[in-house]
Motif scaffolding. Structure first.
Motif, short mmCIF file in Angstrom:
data_model
loop_
_atom_site.label_atom_id
_atom_site.label_comp_id
_atom_site.label_asym_id
_atom_site.label_seq_id
_atom_site.Cartn_x
_atom_site.Cartn_y
_atom_site.Cartn_z
N THR A 354 0.83 -1.21 0.00
CA THR A 354 0.00 0.00 0.00
C THR A 354 0.87 1.26 0.00
O THR A 354 0.50 2.27 -0.59
N ALA A 357 1.91 1.86 -3.61
CA ALA A 357 0.79 2.39 -4.39
C ALA A 357 0.58 3.88 -4.11
O ALA A 357 0.31 4.67 -5.02
N ARG A 384 -8.63 5.00 -4.67
CA ARG A 384 -7.70 4.06 -5.27
C ARG A 384 -8.01 2.67 -4.74
O ARG A 384 -7.99 2.42 -3.53
N GLN A 386 -7.22 -1.55 -4.71
CA GLN A 386 -6.04 -2.40 -4.84
C GLN A 386 -6.38 -3.83 -4.47
O GLN A 386 -7.13 -4.09 -3.52
N GLN A 388 -4.29 -7.32 -3.56
CA GLN A 388 -3.03 -8.00 -3.30
C GLN A 388 -3.29 -9.49 -3.41
O GLN A 388 -4.13 -10.04 -2.70
N GLN A 425 -7.48 -2.26 3.93
CA GLN A 425 -7.26 -3.50 3.18
C GLN A 425 -7.84 -4.66 3.98
O GLN A 425 -7.62 -4.75 5.20
N ILE A 635 0.13 -7.70 -8.20
CA ILE A 635 -0.69 -6.80 -7.39
C ILE A 635 -1.34 -5.84 -8.36
O ILE A 635 -0.65 -5.19 -9.15
N TYR A 636 -2.65 -5.77 -8.35
CA TYR A 636 -3.36 -4.86 -9.22
C TYR A 636 -3.84 -3.66 -8.42
O TYR A 636 -4.33 -3.79 -7.30
N SER A 637 -3.74 -2.47 -9.01
CA SER A 637 -4.32 -1.30 -8.39
C SER A 637 -4.93 -0.42 -9.46
O SER A 637 -4.43 -0.36 -10.58
#
Length: 648
Positions: A354, A357, A384, A386, A388, A425, A635-637
């Motif tokens: 995090t 990001a 934003r 995210q 994981q 998260q 990891i997508y954000s």
């Protein structure tokens, strides 16, 4: 534990049954192998070849000290960690056991330092097992998991010697107090050298390089049917001597500075007896194996000689040995104390993700302000999201979101500003091991310089971290949740720079960046004193990520300018090699270490942005980042700017 033998055949003809495969879903093993030294509680079939000689094919069905053909705890543990708990050797009619293919050196009836010869032949002690392990060409592997579980048969001998001395004192005219003192002295004369031998064996392993040695306590032997047969006095004696052995063992280990992975089976057995229904048990006082076959000795216990459903509903197979169900719970217990600290070591990893990001978001804002025309104030607000996802490498997976707000100024070539944000998260540890929630409240600032072609920017931020951790412990059908709420913080500093080549609508050039993070998380104790509960020390983790790559943008028109950035990234700080914990039900034991969780240190990142310019106030459309990592899951954000604006 104690082995009894009567030379008679099974009373029923049995078909040959293969040992059932244990289907385990587990993360990659941190150990190279699992190696066991012990007695009948750990024995994976040392006597089975002898039983085949005696009984023919029927002997292949039996041969372990449980409700055969069920697994014992060592086999469950080895299966989970990719090891082999089949016998490393097997008994025969000579003084030299036959070599086997597995890593289980345990022998039913073994004492700590006294090799004996019983009804089934040679019974090597734990010390002799270790000596045979070395003599067979093995060397101690620092990355293997070793288990040393002994002492039960020494306590049985101590009980016998206590009773002999007690009766002898009374027969000689002594009082009950004098008789008890004589009995305790006789028992101590057995327990003290046994404890010394076990401490010595563990010390030899550690001196030779072993890092991970699992040492279960003796269970509360006063709760066994065998002890109950002696009445209240028999139960108290067995409980007292097994507790004395445990106290002396772990005091000796602590005194010698030997850190081991403790497994508190003493209190665990008490917890099972106090609440058997949670473990799917209906009988915790009787025995599942019929006394019609070898007097109920579990070594000879097979499905036809087991109470219907007894393998899964009884606690004890015979007077002292656990059933299949009890062994499964013990195996799960051992797994939980090894996996527990490794799970908690993932908290800084989430904070690192995090934090990066957040840094990428600030970089994007600073570069956008540098590319904008004219001086003045700029401000923004966005959300934003995210994900994981590290399912293959460590098991955890989760989603989160962060809202941020910032304000900045451009004055000539100088850009600067401040920002704040709050995120959450929700991460699942995976493999039914629980989950955790991370919150972070951040503040920071940035400053940059942009020339005609070159640019550079720097940022500094601090985030307050909060966690709510629910670690799930699976014990056969039973489930426990141990919780805790540690706090922490993340101090981050980053710098990025680049050069822009301009070719009409196309702009592109190299980019480099460095991001340093210092993550600190408080230690905490889980909200329980049960045998499965753990405490964890504070964690201080450093991250230093260097990135180098290329970025490009293309102006489709005066308002829309798609942008892409591709970098190769490297983590220059090593992840902690070990994770630490301490048993809460055994507060006198030393903290113990298990292998840390490894993540790849090199990976690629692709970032994509669609920049739009429009009059103030301006609602932007979309911004997204995809992080693609070599050798592990991505990891997508993605960020959706809610509102951006400026005053020229």
């Amino acid at each position: 534990m104690k082995t009894l033998f009567r030379r008679t055949l099974l009373s029923a003809a049995l078909a040959v049954v293969a040992m059932p495969a244990v289907a385990q879903t587990a993360p990659p093993s941190p150990f190279t192998s699992t190696i066991f030294f012990g007695d009948s509680l750990t024995d994976g079939g040392y006597f089975r070849p002898l039983l085949v000689q005696m009984l023919g094919p029927n002997g292949a069905v039996v041969g372990q000290f449980t409700t055969n053909p069920g697994y014992v705890w060592s086999q469950h543990l080895a299966s989970y960690y990719g090891g082999d708990a089949s016998p490393a050797w097997t008994g025969n009619t000579t003084a030299t056991p036959t070599p086997g293919s597995g890593d289980n050196w345990a022998v039913g009836g073994a004492r700590a330092d006294t090799t004996t010869v019983g009804g089934l032949g040679l019974t090597p002690s734990l010390t002799a097992q270790y000596q045979a392990y070395l003599a067979s060409g093995h060397s101690v592997d620092p990355n293997a998991l070793y288990s040393v579980w002994g002492g039960a048969n020494d306590v049985f001998q101590a009980i016998t010697d206590y009773q002999t001395a007690y009766v002898g004192s009374l027969m000689g005219g002594g009082t009950a107090t004098q008789a008890d003192a004589a009995g305790q002295a006789a028992a101590g004369a057995v327990i003290a050298p046994a404890v010394g031998a076990q401490v010595g064996l563990i010390g030899a392993l550690k001196t030779a390089g072993a890092q991970y040695v699992l040492v279960p306590t003796l269970p509360d032997m006063g709760l066994t049917p065998s002890a109950a047969a002696g009445g209240t006095a028999g139960k108290m004696l067995a409980s007292g001597l097994s507790n004395s052995y445990n106290n002396a063992l772990f005091a000796g280990l602590a005194s010698a500075g030997l850190s081991v992975i403790p497994l508190d089976t003493y209190h665990f057995l008490q917890e099972v007896v106090a609440n058997p229904s949670a473990f799917g048990l209906t009988n915790v006082t009787g025995t599942a194996c019929s006394t019609a076959v070898q007097g109920g000795n579990s070594l000879f216990c097979s499905p036809p000689s087991t109470v219907s459903g007894g393998a899964n509903s009884y606690l004890f197979a015979d007077g002292v040995h656990p059933t299949t169900a009890a062994h499964k719970a013990m195996g799960d217990f051992a797994i939980s104390v090894i996996d527990g600290p490794r799970l908690i070591s993932l908290l800084p990893q989430s904070a690192t993700a995090t934090g990066r990001a957040r840094a990428q978001m600030v970089d994007g804002v600073a570069s956008g302000m540098a590319a904008a025309a004219g001086d003045g104030m700029h401000w923004w607000a966005d959300l934003r999201g995210q994900q994981q996802r590290f399912v293959k490498s460590s098991g955890y997976d989760g989603l989160g979101g962060t809202g941020s707000f910032g304000i900045g100024w451009r004055s000539g070539s100088l850009v600067y500003g401040a920002f704040a944000g709050y995120g959450r998260q929700d991460i699942d540890f995976g493999y039914r091991r629980g989950d955790f929630r991370q919150t972070d409240a951040s503040v920071g600032g940035f400053v940059g310089w942009a020339g005609d072609s070159a640019w550079v920017s720097g940022q500094l931020s601090w985030a307050k971290l909060g966690y709510k951790v629910d670690r799930q412990v699976n014990l056969g059908p039973a489930t426990r949740i141990h919780s805790g709420s540690p706090d922490g913080d993340n101090l981050s500093a980053g710098i990025s720079a680049g050069w822009t080549f301009k070719h009409g609508a196309l702009e592109h050039g190299p980019v480099v960046a460095v991001l340093a993070q210092r993550i600190s998380i408080d230690g905490y104790a889980e909200n329980s004193t049960q045998s499965t509960a753990l405490g964890y020390p504070a964690q201080d983790v450093d991250s230093l990520i260097g990135s180098a790559g290329w970025q490009a943008s293309f102006a489709l028109n005066d308002h829309v300018k798609p942008y892409v950035r591709m970098t190769w990234d490297r983590e220059f700080e090593d992840a902690p090699a070990q994770a630490w914990a301490q048993s809460l039900s055994m507060p006198g034991t030393l903290p113990y270490a298990v292998p840390g969780v490894a993540f790849d240190d090199s990976y690629g990142t692709v970032g994509m942005v669609k920049r739009e310019s429009c009059p103030f106030p301006c609602r932007s459309r979309f911004r997204g980042d995809d992080k693609i990592e070599k050798g592990r899951e991505p990891i997508y954000s993605a960020a959706v700017p809610l509102l951006r604006g400026g005053i020229g």
